[in-house]
Design an enzyme around this catalytic site. Sequence first.
Site, PDB file in Angstrom:
ATOM      1  CG  PHE A 156       3.118   6.588   0.737  1.00 33.65           C
ATOM      2  CD1 PHE A 156       3.971   5.943   0.029  1.00 33.65           C
ATOM      3  CD2 PHE A 156       3.655   6.673   2.188  1.00 33.65           C
ATOM      4  CE1 PHE A 156       5.340   5.999   0.392  1.00 33.65           C
ATOM      5  CE2 PHE A 156       4.946   6.832   2.692  1.00 33.65           C
ATOM      6  CZ  PHE A 156       5.631   6.256   1.553  1.00 33.65           C
ATOM      7  CD1 TRP A 206      -2.883   1.381   0.850  1.00 32.99           C
ATOM      8  CD2 TRP A 206      -1.503   2.372   2.054  1.00 32.99           C
ATOM      9  NE1 TRP A 206      -3.636   2.673   1.176  1.00 32.99           N
ATOM     10  CE2 TRP A 206      -2.487   3.469   2.052  1.00 32.99           C
ATOM     11  CE3 TRP A 206      -0.305   2.955   2.594  1.00 32.99           C
ATOM     12  CZ2 TRP A 206      -2.669   4.414   2.463  1.00 32.99           C
ATOM     13  CZ3 TRP A 206      -0.357   4.083   3.326  1.00 32.99           C
ATOM     14  CH2 TRP A 206      -1.333   4.786   3.171  1.00 32.99           C
ATOM     15  CG  HIS A 207       3.378   2.266   3.280  1.00 39.35           C
ATOM     16  ND1 HIS A 207       2.597   1.422   3.852  1.00 39.35           N
ATOM     17  CD2 HIS A 207       3.343   3.573   3.980  1.00 39.35           C
ATOM     18  CE1 HIS A 207       2.346   1.913   5.140  1.00 39.35           C
ATOM     19  NE2 HIS A 207       2.920   2.862   5.247  1.00 39.35           N
ATOM     20  N   GLY A 208       3.603   1.615  -1.275  1.00 40.77           N
ATOM     21  CA  GLY A 208       4.410   2.166  -2.757  1.00 40.77           C
ATOM     22  C   GLY A 208       4.855   0.822  -3.549  1.00 40.77           C
TER      23      GLY A 208
END
Length: 478
Positions: free
Chosen positions: A478, A325-327
């Site tokens: 993000f 999800w963060h990247g």
Amino acid sequence: MLFNSISFAIFLPIVFSLYWFVARGKLRTQNILLLVSSYFFYACWDYRFLFLLLFSTFLDYFTGLKISGSSNKIQKKIWLWISIGINLGFLGLFKYYNFFARSFAEGVSNLGFNVDPWTLKVILPIGISFYTFHGLSYVIDIYKKRIKPERDFIDYSLFVSFFPLLVAGPIERATHLLPQIQKERKFDYSKAVDGLRQILWGLFKKIVIADGCANYANMIFNNSSEFSGSTLVLGAIFFAFQIYCDFSGYSDIALGTARLFGIELLRNFAFPYFSRDIAEFWRRWHISLSTWFRDYLYIPLGGSKGGTWMKVRNTFIIFLVSGFWHGANWTFIIWGFLNALFIMPSILFETNRKNLDIVAQGKYLPSMKEAITMLFTFSLTLIAWIFFRAQDLNHAVSYIYGIFSPTIFSAPKVEPYSLFLLILLFMIIEWLGREQQYAIASFGIKRNRLYRWAFYLVLIIIIFSFSGGEQQFIYFQF
């Protein structure tokens, strides 16, 4: 428009004045004003992506009504998956397409085939991960019959786009925020003062600590091969404080700003670096995202019910998804994997809910055992943060290899004594205020007003002496 910019310092008082002095007592007008202000706030970053925000808002509003109005379960499920598919499709296209294209090309090149992947040359729409999760939780809650659909499009749009939380959270729930949007709000002086106090603390965290640490963390990480092991440890510590003060500082400003308008947002941080184990750390770090994954992924997968294998599998899934999800980078996935690994002993031995209270509650100092467990937990998070900050996996591995070399016993080459003192001051205030919602919520309340205002004045002077750069917040990417 950044929270730490001059433009926001002009924008906020204008909206505040219109909200309380022009639209006062008119709930509909107040909500329309907040919605228009939120779209203006977002458009200041890039007006071209407003259409995506509007489309996402309308999609979840419309599918929410369809899910609720469908007469049978199959139709409800079809509308639910239409919403989930389109939301995740946009998120995947803008955030992950290039990652998968490049990974596929690298994979087939290892088999001897050369592929030139077609990549998108687009920038990531700011806040897409956050408002997408707002919408997903909304339609899933309707499908699960936890809430009824909102029929007022203005109110629902404000729930998705309220400017304090629009670009980096907290990730709100319809059950918490929508009732506040629909309820008449009266100006409360004490709440407004409390909001300003939290904004002040958030600005101190961001401008003084986070941006100060960023200068040294960037220098050390970008030239890691030139530094000794002890300096590399210092670089990891600087980044740990940078990312905490950057993101929790943003959250403090968001919560304080919302409180100025009579709205309470979900708490996002609860002094995570005072945690005694990794499970406690994740109950205190980015709380709105952690609970989102718990409620919409971990529990539907079976949670901690079932056998040991089920618990291990589900824990790794939520941490790997959280990392992703963060990247779109393998470094974030390994960061998630490491956190799953670190939390695993407490999952296997069922001690993950051992530390539910506040460390050393009611005391000035922790016990020796508490101090050691906090230091050990912080050390584990440092290892994981190295992967989070590194440019790629090779960089992270070489960075850690550089730490565990004989040069770790040499004196660090970087010695910013003034920053050390500020971090020490910051940690003392955080420790003293760890039983409050934020560190200075009650700081000096029992003393006279002059003492309190002198403290606020010192904070303001320090903030102004460090301001000028308008550094972007890390979680905007993000």
